[in-house]
Design an enzyme around this catalytic site. Structure first.
Site, PDB file in Angstrom:
ATOM      1  N   GLU A 177     -54.611 -75.957 -20.990  1.00 39.41           N
ATOM      2  CA  GLU A 177     -55.116 -75.640 -22.128  1.00 39.41           C
ATOM      3  C   GLU A 177     -56.363 -75.625 -21.235  1.00 39.41           C
ATOM      4  OE1 GLU A 177     -55.769 -78.718 -24.840  1.00 39.41           O
ATOM      5  OE2 GLU A 177     -56.713 -78.092 -25.997  1.00 39.41           O
ATOM      6  N   LYS A 219     -51.687 -73.342 -23.673  1.00 36.11           N
ATOM      7  CA  LYS A 219     -52.469 -73.949 -24.319  1.00 36.11           C
ATOM      8  C   LYS A 219     -53.793 -73.434 -24.928  1.00 36.11           C
ATOM      9  CE  LYS A 219     -54.115 -78.195 -27.265  1.00 36.11           C
ATOM     10  NZ  LYS A 219     -52.915 -78.763 -27.847  1.00 36.11           N
TER      11      LYS A 219
HETATM   12  P1  13P Z   1     -57.444 -79.472 -31.729  1.00 30.78           P
HETATM   13  O1  13P Z   1     -56.256 -78.802 -33.090  1.00 30.78           O
HETATM   14  O2  13P Z   1     -58.111 -80.338 -32.737  1.00 30.78           O
HETATM   15  O3  13P Z   1     -58.578 -79.003 -31.117  1.00 30.78           O
HETATM   16  O4  13P Z   1     -56.683 -80.569 -30.804  1.00 30.78           O
HETATM   17  C1  13P Z   1     -55.560 -80.364 -30.080  1.00 30.78           C
HETATM   18  C2  13P Z   1     -55.709 -80.035 -28.923  1.00 30.78           C
HETATM   19  O5  13P Z   1     -54.602 -81.184 -28.299  1.00 30.78           O
HETATM   20  C3  13P Z   1     -57.576 -80.659 -27.965  1.00 30.78           C
HETATM   21  O6  13P Z   1     -56.985 -80.771 -26.497  1.00 30.78           O
END
Ligand code: 13P
Length: 336
Positions: A177, A219
């Site tokens: 991510e 992600k």
């Molecule tokens: P949000 O969808 O609230 O941004 O959180 C997702 C997430 O796991 C961020 O690391």
């Protein structure tokens, strides 16, 4: 663990019409969320809240997996069933956040680097034993005057790739991510350039570290106008920019991409995902891994009367799962 098993898990995470719920807030972050609705951040309240989410009837229909925090992975429902068992029973794959959060990047004011590589191999081995089948590591890229620097992007992508290789060694699917933050007054073009540079760096680093893309999930943050930008891009524009960016930087061998919500409203997060899927076919399934956009309505309800609103809060989170599941198929409509 063979690549086949990693690939099977990754594909199950992005099965048609299904996505991920992120409930991996660290104790510091969940305290902020609880504070905003006047709930005490005790261990029991955290446990009870996560039980409400994980035991929502029908949750497995549109949710393929849930990302938990270390404390949560070790907790159980009131009746003694471990959360991991409860999830497995509901057809929800257990996931675990393994990064240790961000710290300032030395020498680069205003920029962050994610920590947590030291001791990660042993932690992953333990998480795999407890039942985690995928993991998450979040890097944060900040847009501002003269930032992000190439150094910040590279340092974060190098760590993401080291983490991903360690995950696969332990039979855990890495969810990588690199979040480009929405904060700032930059326009969507700037977000596009930063996101594209970040994704190119990430996939270069994954290649260098021998990470098998077939057993990896991205992600991603959407390509979107900065929160304070006077000109906000519309739904179609966000979907078009995001797709163009992903197609230019993400190999087709990746089994799937899920999005974070990043502070978008519930409806915007769903509408953007829906629009991207309506513009398909795309090289990969596109689904969700929302935290706030899955939970905020349910948290509000639950906080008003934990026992009395338990079932209503569960219905609310199940409805968000259904809406986002439809959006993952491009079949959501505002009225649905
Ligand atoms: P949000 O969808 O609230 O941004 O959180 C997702 C997430 O796991 C961020 O690391």
């Amino acid at each position: 663990m063979s690549i086949d098993q990693l690939e099977a898990t990754a594909r199950a995470m992005v099965a048609p019409g299904k996505g991920i719920i992120a409930i991996d807030e660290s104790n510091t972050t969940i305290k902020k969320r609880f504070d905003s609705v006047g709930i005490e951040c005790s261990e029991e309240n955290r446990r009870a809240y996560r039980e409400m989410l994980l035991s929502a009837p029908g949750i497995g229909e549109h949710i393929s997996g849930a990302i938990l925090y270390d404390e949560t992975l070790r907790q159980s429902a009131k009746d003694g069933t471990s959360f991991v068992k409860l999830m497995e029973k509901n057809g929800v794959i257990p996931g675990i956040k393994v990064d240790k959060g961000t710290a300032p990047l030395a020498g680069f004011p205003g920029e962050l680097v994610t920590e947590g590589l030291d001791g990660l191999r042993a932690r992953l081995q333990e998480y795999a034993k407890i039942g985690a089948r995928f993991a998450k590591w979040r890097a944060v890229i900040t847009i501002g005057e003269d930032i992000p620097s190439g150094t910040c992007i590279e340092a974060n992508c190098h760590a993401l790739a080291r983490y991903a290789a360690l995950c696969q060694e332990s039979g855990i699917v890495p969810m990588v991510e690199p979040e480009v933050l929405m904060d700032g007054d930059h326009d969507i073009e700037v977000c596009y350039d930063v996101t594209e540079a970040t994704l190119r760096s990430l996939f270069g680093a994954l290649y260098e570290q021998n990470v098998m893309l077939e057993g990896t999930i991205l992600k991603a943050s959407m390509v979107i106008s900065g929160k304070d930008c006077p000109e906000q891009a519309g739904v179609e524009e966000v979907a078009e920019y995001t797709l163009r960016c992903l197609k230019s930087a993400v190999p087709a061998s990746l089994p799937g991409i899920v999005f974070l919500s990043g502070g978008q409203s519930d409806e915007a997060a769903t509408a953007h995902l829906n629009a991207m899927n309506q513009m398909g076919p795309n090289p990969w399934p596109l689904s969700f891994s929302y935290g706030r956009a899955m939970q905020s309505a349910a948290l509000k309800l639950w906080s008003k009367d934990m026992a009395g609103n338990f079932a209503a809060a569960q219905k609310t989170v199940a409805q968000r799962a259904k809406d986002n599941g439809l959006a993952a198929l491009g079949k959501w409509s505002k009225a649905a």
